[in-house]
Structure formats: structure tokens, C-alpha cells
Scaffold this active site. Structure first.
Site, PDB file in Angstrom:
ATOM      1  N   ARG A 213     -95.164-101.389   8.957  1.00 22.45           N
ATOM      2  CA  ARG A 213     -95.387-102.616   8.182  1.00 22.45           C
ATOM      3  C   ARG A 213     -95.634-102.292   6.712  1.00 22.45           C
ATOM      4  O   ARG A 213     -95.089-102.930   5.816  1.00 22.45           O
ATOM      5  CB  ARG A 213     -96.599-103.373   8.765  1.00 22.45           C
ATOM      6  CG  ARG A 213     -96.903-104.674   8.052  1.00 22.45           C
ATOM      7  CD  ARG A 213     -98.114-105.338   8.671  1.00 22.45           C
ATOM      8  NE  ARG A 213     -99.306-104.485   8.571  1.00 22.45           N
ATOM      9  CZ  ARG A 213    -100.505-104.826   9.023  1.00 22.45           C
ATOM     10  NH1 ARG A 213    -100.672-105.983   9.658  1.00 22.45           N
ATOM     11  NH2 ARG A 213    -101.530-104.012   8.889  1.00 22.45           N
TER      12      ARG A 213
ATOM     13  N   ALA B 270    -100.859 -92.440  16.815  1.00 21.89           N
ATOM     14  CA  ALA B 270     -99.939 -92.272  17.941  1.00 21.89           C
ATOM     15  C   ALA B 270     -98.590 -91.763  17.465  1.00 21.89           C
ATOM     16  O   ALA B 270     -97.987 -90.875  18.080  1.00 21.89           O
ATOM     17  CB  ALA B 270     -99.780 -93.586  18.690  1.00 21.89           C
TER      18      ALA B 270
ATOM     19  N   THR C  42    -110.348 -89.148  24.240  1.00 23.06           N
ATOM     20  CA  THR C  42    -109.579 -90.346  23.958  1.00 23.06           C
ATOM     21  C   THR C  42    -110.269 -91.135  22.844  1.00 23.06           C
ATOM     22  O   THR C  42    -111.233 -90.649  22.230  1.00 23.06           O
ATOM     23  CB  THR C  42    -109.388 -91.184  25.248  1.00 23.06           C
ATOM     24  OG1 THR C  42    -108.479 -92.244  24.986  1.00 23.06           O
ATOM     25  CG2 THR C  42    -110.701 -91.729  25.765  1.00 23.06           C
TER      26      THR C  42
ATOM     27  N   GLU D 188    -100.639 -75.528  17.261  1.00 27.04           N
ATOM     28  CA  GLU D 188     -99.758 -76.048  16.213  1.00 27.04           C
ATOM     29  C   GLU D 188     -99.596 -77.554  16.357  1.00 27.04           C
ATOM     30  O   GLU D 188     -99.583 -78.291  15.358  1.00 27.04           O
ATOM     31  CB  GLU D 188     -98.388 -75.360  16.306  1.00 27.04           C
ATOM     32  CG  GLU D 188     -97.389 -75.811  15.248  1.00 27.04           C
ATOM     33  CD  GLU D 188     -97.766 -75.374  13.830  1.00 27.04           C
ATOM     34  OE1 GLU D 188     -97.149 -75.894  12.877  1.00 27.04           O
ATOM     35  OE2 GLU D 188     -98.671 -74.534  13.679  1.00 27.04           O
TER      36      GLU D 188
ATOM     37  N   LYS E 206    -110.573 -88.495  18.932  1.00 33.01           N
ATOM     38  CA  LYS E 206    -109.559 -87.450  18.765  1.00 33.01           C
ATOM     39  C   LYS E 206    -109.645 -86.781  17.386  1.00 33.01           C
ATOM     40  O   LYS E 206    -109.431 -85.577  17.266  1.00 33.01           O
ATOM     41  CB  LYS E 206    -108.158 -88.017  18.991  1.00 33.01           C
ATOM     42  CG  LYS E 206    -107.896 -88.420  20.431  1.00 33.01           C
ATOM     43  CD  LYS E 206    -106.465 -88.887  20.628  1.00 33.01           C
ATOM     44  CE  LYS E 206    -106.220 -89.304  22.071  1.00 33.01           C
ATOM     45  NZ  LYS E 206    -104.814 -89.709  22.306  1.00 33.01           N
TER      46      LYS E 206
ATOM     47  N   LYS F 106    -107.765 -93.831  33.583  1.00 28.14           N
ATOM     48  CA  LYS F 106    -107.122 -93.424  34.834  1.00 28.14           C
ATOM     49  C   LYS F 106    -107.127 -91.903  35.012  1.00 28.14           C
ATOM     50  O   LYS F 106    -106.625 -91.390  36.007  1.00 28.14           O
ATOM     51  CB  LYS F 106    -105.681 -93.940  34.869  1.00 28.14           C
ATOM     52  CG  LYS F 106    -105.557 -95.455  34.847  1.00 28.14           C
ATOM     53  CD  LYS F 106    -104.099 -95.877  34.905  1.00 28.14           C
ATOM     54  CE  LYS F 106    -103.964 -97.390  34.808  1.00 28.14           C
ATOM     55  NZ  LYS F 106    -104.577 -98.091  35.953  1.00 28.14           N
ATOM     56  N   SER F 107    -107.683 -91.182  34.043  1.00 24.46           N
ATOM     57  CA  SER F 107    -107.632 -89.721  34.083  1.00 24.46           C
ATOM     58  C   SER F 107    -108.272 -89.114  35.330  1.00 24.46           C
ATOM     59  O   SER F 107    -107.718 -88.165  35.903  1.00 24.46           O
ATOM     60  CB  SER F 107    -108.275 -89.131  32.821  1.00 24.46           C
ATOM     61  OG  SER F 107    -107.487 -89.424  31.691  1.00 24.46           O
TER      62      SER F 107
END
Length: 286
Positions: free
Chosen positions: A166, A145, A64, A83, A68, A16-17
Site C-alpha cells: 500500500r 511476513a 510467535t 542466514e 520474533k 496449533k504447535s
């Protein structure tokens, strides 16, 4: 003069960028072209795409999945990292150090990388009116994330953070690694536990896993409660949010985070600050 931007990913057709950044440009009165750029999943192809784009006059690139980390490695090689990118170990926003370019440094050595994901999350949470300063926060997940939002959450003044995963050893290793990477992160203010052992009352509970996008659900304790629940995913009904809504929590998905992180990227590239409230209202009305 038209300024050129891209978002690089694999897959990328769903992004959607372009819609979001085109709206930003209209709001600020500048002319841009923002395109999706598919790239084969390897470092050499990614580097070739970047070189071609910036050599051709490109101003900025978003990155994306799954690039990354590769973008981080490209920028780390020449020390061009913010940073937040250093601590996150990932880059989602790329631009050029213009001074280095003017001095004749190759494109790949003049790249500067930032990570606006975590700051975007914080900005969205604050825009919702949810309290972060002094808050007790639970973060579910210990992957990329989660890693990207820990420093911004601490900078926002949270009192305590519990990271649930987990696999407990992965959460513990993440805390140790991040506390060594940033003086702002102290192991004493972060607890870790298995997801099944996360319990008690929190101000905010954040899901940083992608489990909600499948038919699976998180193994949440019946004794786990929060005043607010945030899922970093978006685009479909999310079981995590449905669970906490039924328990009386205020909830939000991560679409606002997407817009906020994009606004920060746009500001890095152009110097223009975005009215995110207005942009969000426009995007929701479409």
C-alpha cells in the site's frame, strides 16, 4: 527421556504447535512435552521466560507474535543467527549453542536463532507441485511476513519478484535493506509498486498481509492474474483466494506452510526428518 519444548507468544491459546509437534514426535518415536507459554509483551519478560525454560533443561522454543523481533535481538547480541534469520530480521526457532553452554556462557549469550517461515513456505509450494524455478512471482505486503520469505524464494530460483505494498516507500526501503543484508538478493531482480498498481500475468501471487482475516479486501487490479495464488493466512475462508479461484487460479492457504516450518524447527532441535505429507494427512483427518 522426555524432551521439552515451548512456543512463546501473546496471545498463545490458539496455537496449533503443540498438536503438530506431538504428532511429529509420535512419527519419529521420541518422547516430548510441547507447551504453550504466554508471556507479557516486553523484552524483560521474554528473556526471563527463556532463561527459566532453558535453565530447566528445555531443548527448543518456537517464537510467535509479538516476540520474533525480540528473539532476533537476543540472538544478534551474541552473533547466534542463521542466514535466514539475519535477512528476515526475525527469529521463530530458538535453541542453545551447546558448546557455549558447556564452557559456562550464560544462557542469554548461548542462544541460537533461526527463521524457518520462508523455507516452510517454499517447501509447501513445491509440495503442491507449483513451479518456483524460473517463476515470475508477485508478493503483496512489505511487513515481517513478506521480509521472511524473500530470501528463500530467491534461493528457490525464481526469475523475478515484484513486491507490492500500500505504501510504496516501505516496499522500496525493504528491497534496499535486504539487498544490503544478503549477497543473494539483488535489487535488479526485484520491482516494487503500490498494491493498486500491481497488474499483468504472474506465475504465482502470494499474499503476505493479514487483510484476509478481517472484513477488508485487497485493492486488486482487474488486470492482475496468476496461475497460482497463495495466502499465508489460514483458518477461515480468505477473500484473496476466492478472488483468484474465480479467475481460474489454483489456490492454497498457509496451513501447509505452518506444518512445513514446524517440521524444519523439529529437525533443527532433534535431528529427525519429518514425513510432512503423512503428518499433513493425519492433521487434516482430525
Amino acid at each position: 527421556m522426555t524432551q521439552h519444548f515451548i512456543v512463546i507468544g501473546n496471545p498463545i491459546a490458539h496455537s496449533k504447535s503443540p498438536e503438530i509437534h506431538t504428532l511429529f514426535a509420535a512419527q519419529t518415536g521420541i518422547e516430548i512435552s510441547y507447551q504453550r507459554q504466554y508471556c507479557p509483551d516486553d523484552a524483560a519478560s521474554f528473556t526471563a521466560v527463556l532463561e527459566a525454560f532453558f535453565q530447566g533443561g528445555g531443548v527448543g522454543a518456537n517464537v510467535t507474535v509479538p516476540f520474533k523481533q525480540i528473539a532476533y535481538d537476543c540472538c544478534a547480541a551474541c552473533g547466534g543467527l542463521s542466514e535466514h534469520a539475519k535477512v528476515a530480521g526475525a527469529v521463530n526457532t530458538l535453541l542453545l549453542n551447546k558448546a557455549l553452554v558447556k564452557s559456562g556462557v550464560p544462557i542469554t549469550e548461548a542462544l541460537y536463532g533461526d527463521n524457518t517461515d520462508g523455507q516452510g513456505l517454499v517447501n509447501h509450494i513445491l509440495s503442491l507441485g507449483w513451479p518456483l524455478n524460473g517463476a515470475r512471482v508477485a508478493l503483496i505486503g512489505a511487513g515481517g511476513a513478506a521480509r521472511g520469505v524473500i530470501l528463500p524464494l530467491i534461493e528457490a530460483g525464481i526469475a523475478h519478484l515484484t513486491i507490492a505494498n500500500r505504501t510504496l516507500s516501505k516496499a522500496t526501503a525493504l528491497v534496499t535493506e535486504l539487498s544490503a543484508a544478503s549477497t543473494a538478493i539483488h535489487e535488479q531482480q526485484i520491482e516494487t509498486c503500490r498494491t493498486t498498481e500491481l497488474n499483468g500475468q504472474f506465475d504465482i501471487i502470494i499474499n503476505a498481509t493479514s487483510i484476509g482475516l478481517s472484513a477488508d479486501t485487497l485493492p486488486l487490479s482487474d488486470t492482475l492474474n496468476g496461475d497460482y495464488a497463495y495466502d499465508m493466512m489460514y483458518g477461515r475462508p480468505l477473500p484473496f483466494l476466492q478472488h483468484f479461484s474465480a479467475r481460474g487460479a489454483q489456490i492454497s492457504d498457509g496451513y501447509g506452510m505452518l506444518i512445513e516450518q514446524a517440521a524444519l524447527s523439529f529437525e533443527r532441535w532433534t535431528g529427525h526428518t519429518i514425513d510432512v505429507v503423512q503428518a499433513t494427512e493425519t492433521l487434516h483427518s482430525r
